[in-house]
Scaffold this motif. Structure first.
Motif, short mmCIF file in Angstrom:
data_model
loop_
_atom_site.label_atom_id
_atom_site.label_comp_id
_atom_site.label_asym_id
_atom_site.label_seq_id
_atom_site.Cartn_x
_atom_site.Cartn_y
_atom_site.Cartn_z
N GLY A 3 0.80 -1.22 0.00
CA GLY A 3 0.00 0.00 0.00
C GLY A 3 0.83 1.26 0.00
O GLY A 3 0.63 2.15 -0.83
N PHE A 4 1.80 1.36 0.92
CA PHE A 4 2.52 2.61 1.12
C PHE A 4 3.29 3.06 -0.12
O PHE A 4 3.44 4.26 -0.35
CB PHE A 4 3.49 2.48 2.30
N VAL A 35 1.09 5.50 -1.82
CA VAL A 35 0.31 6.35 -0.93
C VAL A 35 0.07 7.73 -1.55
O VAL A 35 -0.98 8.34 -1.32
CB VAL A 35 1.00 6.46 0.44
N PHE A 76 -2.81 7.38 -3.78
CA PHE A 76 -4.01 7.18 -2.99
C PHE A 76 -4.52 8.51 -2.43
O PHE A 76 -5.72 8.82 -2.53
CB PHE A 76 -3.71 6.20 -1.84
N LEU A 91 -3.82 0.42 7.45
CA LEU A 91 -4.02 0.04 6.05
C LEU A 91 -5.49 -0.20 5.73
O LEU A 91 -6.01 0.32 4.72
CB LEU A 91 -3.21 -1.22 5.73
N LEU A 100 -7.54 3.06 5.84
CA LEU A 100 -7.38 3.85 4.62
C LEU A 100 -8.23 3.27 3.48
O LEU A 100 -8.88 4.01 2.72
CB LEU A 100 -5.91 3.92 4.21
N TYR A 101 -8.22 1.95 3.38
CA TYR A 101 -9.03 1.30 2.33
C TYR A 101 -10.52 1.60 2.52
O TYR A 101 -11.21 1.96 1.57
CB TYR A 101 -8.81 -0.21 2.36
N LEU A 158 -0.60 4.38 10.34
CA LEU A 158 0.31 3.59 9.51
C LEU A 158 1.75 4.06 9.71
O LEU A 158 2.67 3.25 9.88
CB LEU A 158 -0.10 3.71 8.04
N GLY A 180 1.80 -4.63 -5.00
CA GLY A 180 0.91 -3.48 -5.18
C GLY A 180 0.81 -3.07 -6.63
O GLY A 180 -0.27 -2.69 -7.11
N ARG A 219 -6.99 1.66 -4.16
CA ARG A 219 -7.59 1.21 -2.89
C ARG A 219 -7.37 -0.28 -2.69
O ARG A 219 -7.17 -0.75 -1.57
CB ARG A 219 -9.08 1.54 -2.85
N PHE A 270 -4.21 -1.21 -0.90
CA PHE A 270 -4.26 -1.07 0.56
C PHE A 270 -5.05 -2.21 1.20
O PHE A 270 -4.73 -2.63 2.32
CB PHE A 270 -4.85 0.29 0.93
N GLY A 300 -3.45 -4.66 3.87
CA GLY A 300 -4.08 -4.85 5.17
C GLY A 300 -4.32 -6.31 5.49
O GLY A 300 -4.11 -6.76 6.62
#
Length: 407
Positions: free
Chosen positions: A226-227, A230, A233, A286, A289-290, A306, A351, A361, A364, A368
């Motif tokens: 995810g990061f 970011v 996102f 995570l 955020l999703y 996070l 990712g 999304r 993330f 997660g």
């Protein structure tokens, strides 16, 4: 005979030098991110090629950490650290003087080789200087220094590069490395690496070692799935402007420093709880955020969670390795560092695969879920193999023949 313990001021000076070296190595690893366009324009290469300077660095650390730790296991730590910091200074100067992409790439790979072994050796050396009951605070101090690289080192280096040239901040790193080198070469006692209470795990446990290693791999892969994306996102999902996103990344970094500072205060008393809390916080960040990232307020809250978890995860797993290492601690720490860097590379790749299929999304969500899996590994492992009460580490004594033995 056992060597006399150095004076407190020498111990503190060596600890500060190791903290400075950790800050310098982490800044060197990530600085090309801030200097991306400057390097691209000056060396006439694509932005993706400059990005490989970071990717190649991480892959190198992941691949060589264990072999280097094994190859140098019998060498005095002062000699090893002196060579590693000399490599940092020389490779930084090479980078600053590079006039071609390939010279810069080669210089960074030398830095990566030095960093791979540095993270394995640094912990036992620093912890071994102080009493066993404060090892969590020592690990915390080193982690804070490493975390400051993203909050202070990379932004300051980026600004300096924009005001002058991308080579200037890299040359500054050589100066910082030299300061660490001189201090450690002058003040760190020369001793055999197997001596001291930090050379071996305080509660050797092969199964716990496997659990912690799996936790590192799963949680870091999840985090960077995810990061890595970011910025995309926060712009596309949360609706923040480019300028605001830069400020939010600063919030992320400050949360990281706060996270390792808080965790360090509890690491000695609750080592397993600290790790479980850090991984759980990462999962909440995570998945939060999703689920709610389209709300700007919620996005900031979960982004801070996070940020406040990534550093503590690495710090807590490193501390666990100092306890459960089946043999020498630097081998266990090298394995953990390799797993961490492999997780970064795997997470970014995963990712990237998810991105075109589900959007940012989805990256993330996958991250997660991987972190939830890491939590499950910890919980199941704790139920099957609860923490054993460990006896305090006893000092070493010498026999009549002058051979150092453990009581």
């Amino acid at each position: 005979m056992v060597a006399a313990q150095p004076a407190l001021w020498r111990k503190l000076a060596v600890l500060v030098a190791l903290m400075l070296a950790a800050f310098t190595f982490n800044t060197a690893e990530n600085l090309p991110i801030g200097l991306l366009e400057l390097i691209s324009d000056d060396l006439r290469v694509s932005l993706s090629a400059v990005g490989y300077l970071v990717t190649g660095y991480g892959v190198t650390v992941a691949v060589v950490s264990l072999p280097l730790a094994h190859a140098t296991r019998a060498m005095p730590r002062r000699h090893v650290l002196t060579v590693l910091l000399a490599a940092l200074v020389v490779s930084s100067l090479m980078s600053a003087l590079a006039t071609s992409y390939w010279v810069l790439l080669a210089a960074r790979l030398v830095t990566a080789l030095a960093q791979a072994l540095f993270w394995a050796v640094m912990g036992p050396v620093a912890v071994g200087l102080f009493a066993p009951e404060v090892r969590g605070r020592v690990v915390g101090a080193l982690s804070v220094a490493g975390s400051l690289a993203l909050v202070l080192g990379v932004p300051a280096g980026t600004w300096l590069g924009q005001q002058s040239s991308w080579t200037v901040p890299i040359a500054v790193l050589a100066g910082l490395g030299l300061a660490s080198l001189v201090t450690i070469a002058a003040l760190l006692p020369t001793s055999r690496p197997e001596e001291g209470h930090a050379a071996y795990g305080t509660a050797p446990d092969t199964r716990r070692f496997g659990i912690v290693l799996a936790t590192t791999t799963l949680s870091v892969t999840g985090a960077f799935a995810g990061f890595t994306y970011v910025v995309k996102f926060l712009g596309e999902v949360s609706g923040f402007s480019d300028g605001t996103v830069s400020g939010l990344l600063a919030v992320f970094g400050l949360a990281g420093v706060a996270g390792v500072s808080i965790t360090g205060a509890f690491l000695d008393r609750f080592p397993r709880g600290a790790l479980t809390t850090a991984v759980t916080t990462q999962a909440v960040g995570l998945l939060g955020l999703y689920a709610t990232g389209s709300s700007p307020v919620a996005a900031v809250v979960f982004l801070a969670l996070l940020g406040g978890s990534l550093g503590p995860v690495f710090m807590a797993t490193q501390n666990e390795m100092l306890q459960c290492a089946p043999a020498r601690t630097e081998i266990a720490l090298a394995a953990n560092s390799a797993a961490y860097n492999a997780g970064i590379a795997a997470g970014a790749a995963l990712g990237g695969l998810v991105l075109p299929l589900t959007g940012v999304r989805g990256a993330f969500l996958v991250g997660g879920l991987l972190t939830v899996a890491a939590c499950a590994v910890l919980v199941v492992g704790e139920r099957l193999w609860p923490a054993a009460k460990t006896a305090p580490v006893e000092p070493e004594e010498s026999t009549q023949d002058g051979v150092v033995e453990r009581r």
